[in-house]
Scaffold this motif. Structure first.
Motif, mmCIF file in Angstrom:
data_model
loop_
_atom_site.group_PDB
_atom_site.id
_atom_site.type_symbol
_atom_site.label_atom_id
_atom_site.label_comp_id
_atom_site.label_asym_id
_atom_site.label_seq_id
_atom_site.Cartn_x
_atom_site.Cartn_y
_atom_site.Cartn_z
ATOM 1 N N TYR A 16 -27.695 -16.373 -32.003
ATOM 2 C CA TYR A 16 -26.521 -15.515 -32.122
ATOM 3 C C TYR A 16 -25.601 -16.073 -33.189
ATOM 4 N N TYR A 17 -25.543 -15.425 -34.296
ATOM 5 C CA TYR A 17 -24.622 -15.683 -35.405
ATOM 6 C C TYR A 17 -24.236 -17.140 -35.597
ATOM 7 N N GLY A 18 -25.180 -17.917 -36.047
ATOM 8 C CA GLY A 18 -24.827 -19.282 -36.435
ATOM 9 C C GLY A 18 -25.377 -20.343 -35.522
ATOM 10 N N ILE A 23 -23.863 -16.949 -47.257
ATOM 11 C CA ILE A 23 -24.719 -16.566 -46.134
ATOM 12 C C ILE A 23 -24.334 -17.408 -44.928
ATOM 13 N N SER A 24 -24.546 -16.869 -43.748
ATOM 14 C CA SER A 24 -24.351 -17.633 -42.532
ATOM 15 C C SER A 24 -25.650 -18.357 -42.188
ATOM 16 N N THR A 25 -25.515 -19.477 -41.515
ATOM 17 C CA THR A 25 -26.671 -20.296 -41.188
ATOM 18 C C THR A 25 -27.257 -19.848 -39.860
ATOM 19 N N MET A 36 -21.695 -22.143 -40.865
ATOM 20 C CA MET A 36 -22.055 -21.681 -39.529
ATOM 21 C C MET A 36 -21.449 -20.321 -39.217
ATOM 22 N N GLN A 37 -20.239 -20.055 -39.708
ATOM 23 C CA GLN A 37 -19.597 -18.783 -39.427
ATOM 24 C C GLN A 37 -19.281 -17.994 -40.689
ATOM 25 N N GLY A 38 -19.826 -18.435 -41.817
ATOM 26 C CA GLY A 38 -19.703 -17.652 -43.038
ATOM 27 C C GLY A 38 -18.275 -17.311 -43.407
ATOM 28 N N ALA A 39 -18.081 -16.066 -43.737
ATOM 29 C CA ALA A 39 -16.781 -15.611 -44.241
ATOM 30 C C ALA A 39 -15.679 -15.725 -43.200
ATOM 31 N N LEU A 40 -16.028 -15.736 -41.921
ATOM 32 C CA LEU A 40 -14.997 -15.787 -40.887
ATOM 33 C C LEU A 40 -14.216 -17.092 -40.927
ATOM 34 N N VAL A 84 -32.635 -9.450 -41.160
ATOM 35 C CA VAL A 84 -32.159 -9.138 -42.506
ATOM 36 C C VAL A 84 -31.178 -10.222 -42.925
ATOM 37 N N LEU A 85 -31.311 -10.721 -44.149
ATOM 38 C CA LEU A 85 -30.389 -11.729 -44.649
ATOM 39 C C LEU A 85 -29.140 -11.044 -45.184
ATOM 40 N N GLN A 86 -28.018 -11.301 -44.557
ATOM 41 C CA GLN A 86 -26.757 -10.687 -44.952
ATOM 42 C C GLN A 86 -26.055 -11.597 -45.960
ATOM 43 N N ILE A 87 -25.706 -11.041 -47.115
ATOM 44 C CA ILE A 87 -25.084 -11.808 -48.199
ATOM 45 C C ILE A 87 -23.730 -11.192 -48.531
#
Length: 217
Positions: free
Chosen positions: A139-141, A130-132, A107-111, A11-14
């Protein structure tokens, strides 16, 4: 089919930031909520979100996810960071207007860049981040620096821009791309020319990947 977590489609998280109405009232969201939201990228399974959320917190605390803390943080220092108020009110009523759109990938989006994205929204932009993930079940990025990965990022950005057009407070006809991975915006521009501007930091090293895309110009 290439981008799946476990046996399920990814799922694409936005994340969406937007100017709030002057009448908006409510508590500001603590920074730690970003970690909770990011962990839901693996769906609603408690085991998966707990695992990913734990990994994100551990890496951020060690300094791996945030160069501002290269030596890591003590438990009390990290708790203080998580409790820090942002300038975000979740689900606030939007300001009565339509605002230009900024697409953001990282790579880490909002973080990593939440302060910048909150700032941009407070100055009259709708920001969709969006994160890449690239093409690997990463795993997350994490992912592959390949033409396929860049093509997938381009498609993710196209989907994000399409989502922006469904937001009543967003003017998707005035759109730009920002981020350290804004070369994905270059690819999107070559394919469909939807952007008015691209702001990119340290992305010119991806020229060889851009040349491998089927719509390279």
């Amino acid at each position: 089919a290439q981008r799946r977590y476990f046996d399920e489609p990814r799922v694409l998280q936005i994340y969406v930031w937007y100017p709030a109405a002057a009448s908006a009232r409510g508590p500001y969201m603590p920074y730690g909520r970003y970690f909770e939201d990011a962990a839901r990228d693996w769906g609603e399974s408690p085991a998966r979100t707990a695992y990913l959320g734990g990994r994100l917190r551990a890496e951020f605390r060690s300094g791996a996810l945030n160069p501002s803390f290269p030596g890591g943080l003590s438990e009390s220092e990290f708790a203080s960071v998580l409790a820090t108020p942002t300038r975000v009110m979740r689900d606030a009523p939007p300001a009565p207007d339509r605002f230009p759109v900024l697409l953001h990938a990282h790579m880490q989006g909002a973080l990593h860049q939440s302060v910048m994205l909150e700032y941009l929204a407070s100055h009259g932009y709708v920001v969709l981040s969006i994160s890449t993930y690239n093409s690997a079940p990463a795993y997350y990025g994490r992912g592959d620096e390949t033409a396929d990965a860049l093509l997938n990022l381009t498609e993710d950005l196209a989907l994000t821009l399409a989502h922006a057009s469904s937001l009543p407070f967003a003017d998707a006809g005035r759109a730009a791309m920002i981020g350290m991975l804004a070369h994905g915006g270059m690819a999107l521009q070559m394919k469909a020319e939807p952007l008015r501007a691209i702001a990119c930091v340290e992305c010119l090293g991806y020229t060889d990947l851009l040349r491998q895309l089927p719509f390279y110009d």
